[in-house]
Design an enzyme around this catalytic site. Structure first.
Site, PDB file in Angstrom:
ATOM      1  N   HIS A 166     -17.425  66.060  98.179  1.00  0.00           N
ATOM      2  CA  HIS A 166     -18.559  67.544  99.309  1.00  0.00           C
ATOM      3  C   HIS A 166     -17.021  68.177  99.472  1.00  0.00           C
ATOM      4  O   HIS A 166     -16.741  68.857 100.601  1.00  0.00           O
ATOM      5  CB  HIS A 166     -18.280  66.623 100.367  1.00  0.00           C
ATOM      6  CG  HIS A 166     -19.479  68.268 101.381  1.00  0.00           C
ATOM      7  ND1 HIS A 166     -21.174  67.266 101.045  1.00  0.00           N
ATOM      8  CD2 HIS A 166     -19.929  69.228 101.139  1.00  0.00           C
ATOM      9  CE1 HIS A 166     -21.554  67.755 101.603  1.00  0.00           C
ATOM     10  NE2 HIS A 166     -21.370  69.295 102.000  1.00  0.00           N
ATOM     11  N   ARG A 188     -27.265  69.270  98.614  1.00  0.00           N
ATOM     12  CA  ARG A 188     -27.607  68.319  99.311  1.00  0.00           C
ATOM     13  C   ARG A 188     -28.166  67.099  98.527  1.00  0.00           C
ATOM     14  O   ARG A 188     -29.154  67.320  97.420  1.00  0.00           O
ATOM     15  CB  ARG A 188     -28.169  68.270  99.902  1.00  0.00           C
ATOM     16  CG  ARG A 188     -28.019  69.687 101.407  1.00  0.00           C
ATOM     17  CD  ARG A 188     -26.336  68.652 102.752  1.00  0.00           C
ATOM     18  NE  ARG A 188     -26.001  69.108 103.850  1.00  0.00           N
ATOM     19  CZ  ARG A 188     -24.741  69.646 103.465  1.00  0.00           C
ATOM     20  NH1 ARG A 188     -24.465  70.348 101.984  1.00  0.00           N
ATOM     21  NH2 ARG A 188     -25.134  70.448 105.076  1.00  0.00           N
TER      22      ARG A 188
HETATM   23  P1  NAP Z   1     -30.336  79.944 102.180  1.00  0.00           P
HETATM   24  O1  NAP Z   1     -29.697  81.669 102.108  1.00  0.00           O
HETATM   25  O2  NAP Z   1     -30.932  79.744 103.712  1.00  0.00           O
HETATM   26  O3  NAP Z   1     -30.989  80.261 101.115  1.00  0.00           O
HETATM   27  C1  NAP Z   1     -31.469  79.471 100.667  1.00  0.00           C
HETATM   28  C2  NAP Z   1     -32.361  79.730  99.642  1.00  0.00           C
HETATM   29  O4  NAP Z   1     -33.290  78.257  98.737  1.00  0.00           O
HETATM   30  C3  NAP Z   1     -33.066  80.696  99.126  1.00  0.00           C
HETATM   31  O5  NAP Z   1     -33.577  81.708  98.381  1.00  0.00           O
HETATM   32  C4  NAP Z   1     -34.657  80.277  99.708  1.00  0.00           C
HETATM   33  O6  NAP Z   1     -35.848  81.089  99.588  1.00  0.00           O
HETATM   34  C5  NAP Z   1     -35.296  79.218  98.895  1.00  0.00           C
HETATM   35  N1  NAP Z   1     -35.517  77.824  99.232  1.00  0.00           N
HETATM   36  C6  NAP Z   1     -35.878  77.254 100.219  1.00  0.00           C
HETATM   37  N2  NAP Z   1     -36.648  76.396 100.487  1.00  0.00           N
HETATM   38  C7  NAP Z   1     -37.241  76.853  99.027  1.00  0.00           C
HETATM   39  C8  NAP Z   1     -38.376  75.735  98.247  1.00  0.00           C
HETATM   40  N3  NAP Z   1     -39.151  75.018  99.338  1.00  0.00           N
HETATM   41  N4  NAP Z   1     -38.652  76.087  97.580  1.00  0.00           N
HETATM   42  C9  NAP Z   1     -37.919  76.846  96.354  1.00  0.00           C
HETATM   43  N5  NAP Z   1     -37.100  77.754  97.356  1.00  0.00           N
HETATM   44  C10 NAP Z   1     -36.961  77.249  98.173  1.00  0.00           C
HETATM   45  O7  NAP Z   1     -28.977  78.899 101.905  1.00  0.00           O
HETATM   46  P2  NAP Z   1     -27.471  79.284 101.878  1.00  0.00           P
HETATM   47  O8  NAP Z   1     -26.299  79.794 102.640  1.00  0.00           O
HETATM   48  O9  NAP Z   1     -27.612  80.246 100.378  1.00  0.00           O
HETATM   49  O10 NAP Z   1     -27.009  78.061 101.535  1.00  0.00           O
HETATM   50  C11 NAP Z   1     -27.605  76.707 100.546  1.00  0.00           C
HETATM   51  C12 NAP Z   1     -27.876  75.120 101.129  1.00  0.00           C
HETATM   52  O11 NAP Z   1     -26.188  74.892 100.268  1.00  0.00           O
HETATM   53  C13 NAP Z   1     -26.995  74.689 103.037  1.00  0.00           C
HETATM   54  O12 NAP Z   1     -28.353  74.659 102.906  1.00  0.00           O
HETATM   55  C14 NAP Z   1     -26.472  74.189 102.590  1.00  0.00           C
HETATM   56  O13 NAP Z   1     -26.625  72.421 102.759  1.00  0.00           O
HETATM   57  C15 NAP Z   1     -25.519  73.851 100.900  1.00  0.00           C
HETATM   58  N6  NAP Z   1     -24.112  73.703 101.165  1.00  0.00           N
HETATM   59  C16 NAP Z   1     -23.264  73.431 100.603  1.00  0.00           C
HETATM   60  C17 NAP Z   1     -21.940  72.955 100.749  1.00  0.00           C
HETATM   61  C18 NAP Z   1     -20.796  72.702  99.874  1.00  0.00           C
HETATM   62  O14 NAP Z   1     -19.892  72.111 100.061  1.00  0.00           O
HETATM   63  N7  NAP Z   1     -21.795  71.510  98.771  1.00  0.00           N
HETATM   64  C19 NAP Z   1     -21.348  74.113 101.405  1.00  0.00           C
HETATM   65  C20 NAP Z   1     -21.969  75.366 102.067  1.00  0.00           C
HETATM   66  C21 NAP Z   1     -23.383  75.136 101.944  1.00  0.00           C
HETATM   67  P3  NAP Z   1     -35.976  82.317 100.668  1.00  0.00           P
HETATM   68  O15 NAP Z   1     -34.783  83.146  99.791  1.00  0.00           O
HETATM   69  O16 NAP Z   1     -37.556  82.726  99.889  1.00  0.00           O
HETATM   70  O17 NAP Z   1     -36.015  82.355 101.133  1.00  0.00           O
END
Ligand code: NAP
Length: 314
Positions: free
Chosen positions: A277, A229
């Site tokens: 995006h 993001r």
């Molecule tokens: P997820 O499974 O919830 O994983 C989030 C990761 O970030 C986890 O490893 C989490 O740590 C870590 N994290 C969160 N807050 C943190 C902090 N303050 N300090 C350190 N690490 C932190 O999410 P995901 O499914 O991988 O998706 C991630 C993001 O990708 C989504 O939220 C979305 O915004 C983005 N996204 C973008 C697109 C695009 O097309 N550009 C598409 C889909 C998603 P823990 O493992 O310890 O919980």
């Protein structure tokens, strides 16, 4: 006879009809009804709904709602909009999405690794100048976020021979990945990255995370990819690092304001690649299958799927 499932899409969202069709195909025994077609008597009965960027006032039309299933993986907007309710938010966790993101991470890592921005610039200047080649084994890709998407990306990068390190809130143990955890270990992780990829959710804890100080920990000459993001990276700090030549190149798929306004500096900056995006579009078919499975389990067991933790914000 099961209760109808309200389908609450933002009125400005263009593909609501396509989503409705895909969801209905995967749930032929359910009655999925757009909110504006839902019977007045059915509204107070609904315990859950499928939502796409819903207006908060539309959600308030369903007074006994307990949970909503978003069709997206990133739900920061929903978390903010529903902060004054105790509604549970279920986000999309789809292996297909993780696979598509892993492909994008690999594709744009290769773009940077093989110096494509530099060769494109050379061609524009009719300049013939081979650059030094280094093998993937000599480069480290740092992943911010080791969740569903980060873990899949790590596996794909390891398969191509890159060194991979990663950072998360809680410590992970992923074979072959040098894992860092928590704010105190972030500088050490940043210092290792030749290419840094952001795959974090946008929360209070990650907004502005990559500020001038943290960008300063990235080795000079490293590159950056943001597929998470926009507000996770400070725009001004990024621009300053690029202008100073500290960060070699950045691939941005996400921005503070989307679509990126025409007057934005990123469009014309020689060290920025702008993407609209598109790194990991949600696949309506596989997403609908997963939503259908979650709803089927809920119907049979009353078990609400894994929810966003409101205190963490993701
Ligand atoms: P997820 O499974 O919830 O994983 C989030 C990761 O970030 C986890 O490893 C989490 O740590 C870590 N994290 C969160 N807050 C943190 C902090 N303050 N300090 C350190 N690490 C932190 O999410 P995901 O499914 O991988 O998706 C991630 C993001 O990708 C989504 O939220 C979305 O915004 C983005 N996204 C973008 C697109 C695009 O097309 N550009 C598409 C889909 C998603 P823990 O493992 O310890 O919980």
């Amino acid at each position: 006879m099961t209760s109808p499932i309200p389908f609450v899409a933002n009125p400005d969202y263009r593909f609501a009809g396509e989503w409705l069709a895909a969801l209905r195909r995967e749930m032929p025994n359910e009655c999925i009804v757009p909110l504006n077609e839902l019977d007045a008597a059915a509204k107070p009965e609904s315990r859950f709904a499928i939502v796409i960027n819903p207006l908060p006032e539309d959600i308030r039309q369903l007074p006994r709602l307990e949970w909503v299933h978003s069709v997206w993986a990133g739900v920061e907007r929903l978390v903010t909009d529903l902060a004054d309710t105790d509604l549970k938010i279920v986000r999309l966790i789809d292996p297909q999405l993780a696979d598509t993101m892993a492909e994008a991470v690999l594709a744009w890592t290769m773009y940077l690794h093989r110096d494509m921005p530099a060769y494109a610039a050379q061609q524009r200047n009719r300049s013939w100048m081979p650059l030094d080649y280094t093998r993937p084994h000599e480069k480290t890709v740092g992943l911010l976020g080791l969740g569903a998407l980060g873990e899949a990306a790590a596996r794909r990068l390891l398969g191509e021979g890159f060194n991979v390190c990663g950072w998360s809130r809680t410590r992970k143990a992923l074979a072959g990945v040098d894992c860092f955890a928590g704010d105190s270990e972030l500088p050490a992780m940043l210092a290792k990255a030749d290419i840094l990829v952001c795959l974090l959710p946008l929360t209070a804890g990650t907004t502005g995370l990559l500020n001038a100080e943290r960008l300063g920990h990235i080795p000079s000459g490293a590159s950056l990819i943001n597929f998470a993001r926009g507000p996770i990276i400070s725009d001004d700090a990024l621009r300053a690092s690029l202008d100073a030549g500290r960060i070699k190149h950045v691939v941005l798929d996400v921005f503070d304001v989307e679509p990126l306004p025409p007057e934005s500096w990123q469009w014309a900056h020689p060290s920025v690649t702008v993407l609209p995006h598109i790194s990991a579009p949600t696949d309506r078919k596989t997403a609908s299958t997963i939503i259908a499975q979650n709803i089927d389990r809920y119907r049979k067991t009353g078990e609400i799927p894994e929810c966003v933790d409101p205190t963490r914000g993701y």
